[in-house]
Every structure is written in structure tokens, then in C-alpha cells.
Design an enzyme around this catalytic site. Structure first.
Site, short mmCIF file in Angstrom:
data_model
loop_
_atom_site.label_atom_id
_atom_site.label_comp_id
_atom_site.label_asym_id
_atom_site.label_seq_id
_atom_site.Cartn_x
_atom_site.Cartn_y
_atom_site.Cartn_z
N THR A 1 0.85 -1.19 0.00
CA THR A 1 0.00 0.00 0.00
C THR A 1 0.89 1.24 0.00
O THR A 1 1.91 1.28 0.70
CB THR A 1 -0.95 0.02 1.22
OG1 THR A 1 -1.78 1.19 1.16
CG2 THR A 1 -0.21 0.01 2.53
N HIS B 1 2.77 -11.39 14.32
CA HIS B 1 3.88 -11.89 15.12
C HIS B 1 3.72 -13.37 15.47
O HIS B 1 4.67 -14.03 15.91
CB HIS B 1 3.99 -11.06 16.41
CG HIS B 1 5.36 -11.06 17.01
ND1 HIS B 1 6.44 -11.73 16.47
CD2 HIS B 1 5.83 -10.46 18.14
CE1 HIS B 1 7.50 -11.55 17.23
NE2 HIS B 1 7.16 -10.78 18.26
#
Length: 431
Positions: A349, A402
Site C-alpha cells: 500500500t 507476530h
């Protein structure tokens, strides 16, 4: 009569919202002609009529949610457009309308008469209270005096054991201290209620915007998302682009050489080096994708959409730039199909086109990470121990899950992007 139904949309989409009717009741339609635009969670779909004829009924309105297979309109194959009903029918309808109007007038007249009767003065001995339906007994002189003084008869305590209110009762009530009216006073308003209301505009969220909001919330709730940053010196890639852009454009039929192809190529190289960034979680399994379908975020009036550049590892710079331009145009024209937007493995993006200096992009769907590009800004950079230069710098960000990606891998991924963009010739060696 032919029924127009909501068509099959996609395996995961079972309903949509009617964005706009392109045809109205009484309009003629041809076979295969678009009659409405349907907004789904991902794309807009135009629904066609399977038969030629005249639309005789619309079974849903704009803004209604409709399901796959639901009948939303009726087409008469033998009908004629323009509301061509015969004159006798029109005359009968007109006569019926007049009769209905006469009945309505009669009903209104009867109602008015009843109201007039209700408003006539009650007997000298009794009347109805304005606040409740209790009957209050009072003499005519007491009523007249109460009206003159603006006193409610229901508030007066009658001295007569029968409860008859007399004129002296009205006098006595008027001489009482004002504290008798205190219980009827309104409670003091809060300070906030004393302020005039601020003007607001309430709008219904579009289906697309509601879907975007829902998906973003799901990602934030269902991932352990972190963001790491780095900065890239854009000097070399800008110089290369400046040298080659005209030649590139002439050679590839007007296709412009932008920065997105460089970052797409760099992302493919980094994904190969760090495969966990190109993965996703499915239950208790980790799916490591062996393909590189790169989503490119595109801003539209209805929100952000992410069409996919397929097989980016096999494409040239020109192929990537051409695909991105075509997908962006389809997005602006609301022509993106479901195949254009499903199955991506990684997303890029570019908030820099809006002037964003730094941001923490949100992961797209079930993907493991997203790369954020930002605006290019000249900043002083230490070239060596005793030299500073103003260089065109860009902050880049990697938001990642994560649960899949460790910090070391995330930092290494961004460092790979940085190294390749600062040495763009190395991208040619990546194929």
C-alpha cells in the site's frame, strides 16, 4: 412473465445490496440488458434481464439487501412500455378516485362535526380536566373566575364537602403563596442541554464500507500485529527512472515506469528470502505459499480495494506497471471482478500518494504481512564520517502477524527491500 433473480455471485458471497436501478417499472428492456447495479462485499455487479419485454414490477428498492436466487423484478415479454393502459381503465380509475375523495371528504366533515360538539361548553356543574379525564364539579361563576385568573380547576381545594368548587375557593387559591406551584416546575436542565445542538449529517454506511470496517476489526482482533520501520534512500532508483522513463514508455506502448514495479520486484525477492512473510495460518497449520500474487491497494470513492497482480515473479517491469494501471482503472470505473481481488499472498500500500510520511498499515485479510510505502522527502543524510547531503528519503513499514513472523525476519525483510531499492540494478538479477 419472466422473473429477474439475483445471480450466483461467488462461493463466499450470498447476498448483496441494490445500489441503483438502471431501469424502472414500465421501462422496456432488451434481452441481456443491464437493469440494476448490485453492490456486494467486494465488487459491484450489474444484473441483466434474461428476456426482452417490459418491467411490470420491482420487488425491491435501492438500499435493500437481497439474497442469491431472490426474485427482484418481473418482466412481461408481451408488454409494451410507456404505461400504455387503455382509456376506459383510466376513466374507471379516475371515477374510483373521485368516489374515494368524496368518501374522504364526508369522513372529514363527520369528524369535524364531532369535534365541534366536543368543544361545546359543559354543564354548569361539571367539566373534564385538561390533564386527565377526572370530572371536576364547579359553579359557573367559579369557572369564569378561574379562566380570568388562569387557574386550573384541578388544583383548587373545594371547601364544600361534596367537592363543589365555588368562586371563593378560586379567590382563596389565588391568594396562596407561589410556593404551591413549585412542585410543578421542571427540574433544572444540565449545562449540556442548555447548549444548542451542533449540526450533524447522518448517512447510512455503504455495504462496501461496512465490509471494510468489519474486516479491519477482525484483523486487529485475530492477529498479533506489530509494525517495524526502515528508511530508503531513493536517489539511485529516481536517477534510473529519470534516465530510462522515456525509452521505457516508447518501448512499451505508453506504459509509464513508476515506483510500484520496483517495490513489487523487491517484495518478490524478499518473500523468497523470508518465506514466512508469504504465509498464513489455517487452524493449527501454517500455509507457506509457493506463489507470488501481490495485492496493490487502490483508493476509490467507496473505500480501499486491493486488486491482485498475478504471478509477479514471472513478469517484467512493464508487465507489472501495465497490470497495475489496468487494475486501477477498473477500480475507479467499478469494473473489478471477484477474480481480480481474491487469493493474494502479500500486499503493498502506498500512502505516499496522499502525502503520508509514516503509518502503520493493517494486514490484508488472512495474509501475514503488508508493506507500506510513504512520501519521498528530502532529509540530511550522513554519507560518510565528515559529509552530509540532502537525499530523497522514504520511510517504509512492514506490519506483520507476530504469530507467524519473528522480529528478526521482519527486520531482515525490510532490510532486503531497502538494499534492492537503493541498488536497483540488482533487481535485474532477481529475474
Amino acid at each position: 412473465m419472466a422473473e429477474v433473480k439475483v445471480p450466483e455471485l461467488a462461493e463466499s458471497i450470498t447476498e448483496g445490496t441494490i445500489a441503483s436501478w438502471l431501469k424502472q417499472k414500465g421501462d422496456s428492456v432488451e434481452k441481456g440488458e443491464n437493469i440494476l447495479e448490485l453492490e456486494t462485499d467486494k465488487v459491484n455487479v450489474e444484473v441483466i434481464s434474461e428476456e426482452a419485454g417490459v418491467i411490470t414490477e420491482l420487488k425491491a428498492e435501492e438500499g435493500d439487501t437481497v439474497e442469491v436466487g431472490q426474485v427482484i423484478a418481473i418482466v412481461d415479454e408481451n408488454g409494451e412500455g410507456g404505461g400504455s393502459s387503455d382509456s376506459s381503465s383510466g376513466e374507471n380509475k379516475s371515477e374510483e378516485s373521485k368516489q374515494e375523495e368524496n368518501k374522504a371528504e364526508e369522513s372529514k366533515s363527520e369528524k369535524k362535526s364531532a369535534e365541534d360538539k366536543k368543544e361545546e361548553p359543559a354543564s354548569s356543574e361539571e367539566s373534564e380536566s385538561g390533564d386527565n379525564d377526572e370530572r371536576i364539579v364547579a359553579t359557573p361563576s367559579a369557572r369564569r373566575l378561574a379562566r380570568e385568573k388562569g387557574i386550573d380547576l384541578s388544583e383548587i381545594n373545594a371547601s364544600d364537602p361534596r367537592g363543589l368548587v365555588r368562586s371563593q375557593d378560586v379567590d382563596n387559591h389565588s391568594k396562596q403563596p407561589a410556593k404551591a406551584e413549585t412542585p410543578k416546575q421542571e427540574a433544572p436542565k444540565s449545562k449540556s442541554s442548555d447548549k444548542p445542538e451542533k449540526p450533524v449529517v447522518r448517512e447510512k454506511m455503504s455495504r462496501r464500507r461496512k465490509t471494510i470496517a468489519k474486516k479491519l476489526l477482525e484483523v486487529s482482533q485475530n492477529t498479533a500485529m506489530l509494525t517495524t520501520f526502515n528508511e530508503v534512500d531513493m536517489t539511485n532508483v529516481m536517477a534510473l527512472r529519470k534516465r530510462k522513463k522515456d525509452q521505457f514508455q516508447d518501448r512499451h506502448d505508453g506504459t509509464r515506469l513508476g515506483f510500484m514495479s520496483f517495490f513489487t520486484k523487491a517484495s518478490v525477492a524478499a518473500l523468497r528470502k523470508f518465506p514466512a512473510v508469504n504465509a498464513e495460518i489455517d487452524g493449527d497449520d501454517l500455509i507457506l505459499k509457493q506463489f507470488f500474487d501481490i495485492g496493490v491497494a487502490v483508493s476509490t470513492e467507496e473505500g480501499l480495494v486491493v486488486p491482485i497482480v498475478r504471478d509477479a515473479e514471472r513478469k517484467t517491469f512493464a508487465d507489472i506497471e501495465s497490470d497495475i494501471a489496468a487494475l486501477a482503472k477498473k477500480a475507479q470505473d467499478k469494473k473489478l471482478g471477484l477474480d481480480d481481488m481474491t487469493g493474494g499472498s502479500f500486499t503493498i500500500t502506498n500512502g505516499g500518494v496522499f502525502g503520508s510520511l509514516m503509518s502503520t498499515p493493517i494486514i490484508n485479510g488472512t495474509q501475514a504481512a503488508i508493506l507500506g510505502m510513504h512520501t519521498i522527502q528530502k532529509r540530511p543524510v550522513a554519507i560518510d564520517d565528515d559529509k552530509m547531503e540532502n537525499r530523497p528519503m522514504m520511510y517504509i513499514a512492514l506490519s506483520y502477524d507476530h504469530r507467524i513472523i519473528d522480529g528478526k525476519e521482519a527486520v531482515g525483510f525490510l532490510k532486503t527491500i531497502k538494499d534492492l531499492i537503493e541498488n536497483p540494478e540488482d533487481l535485474l538479477l532477481e529475474g
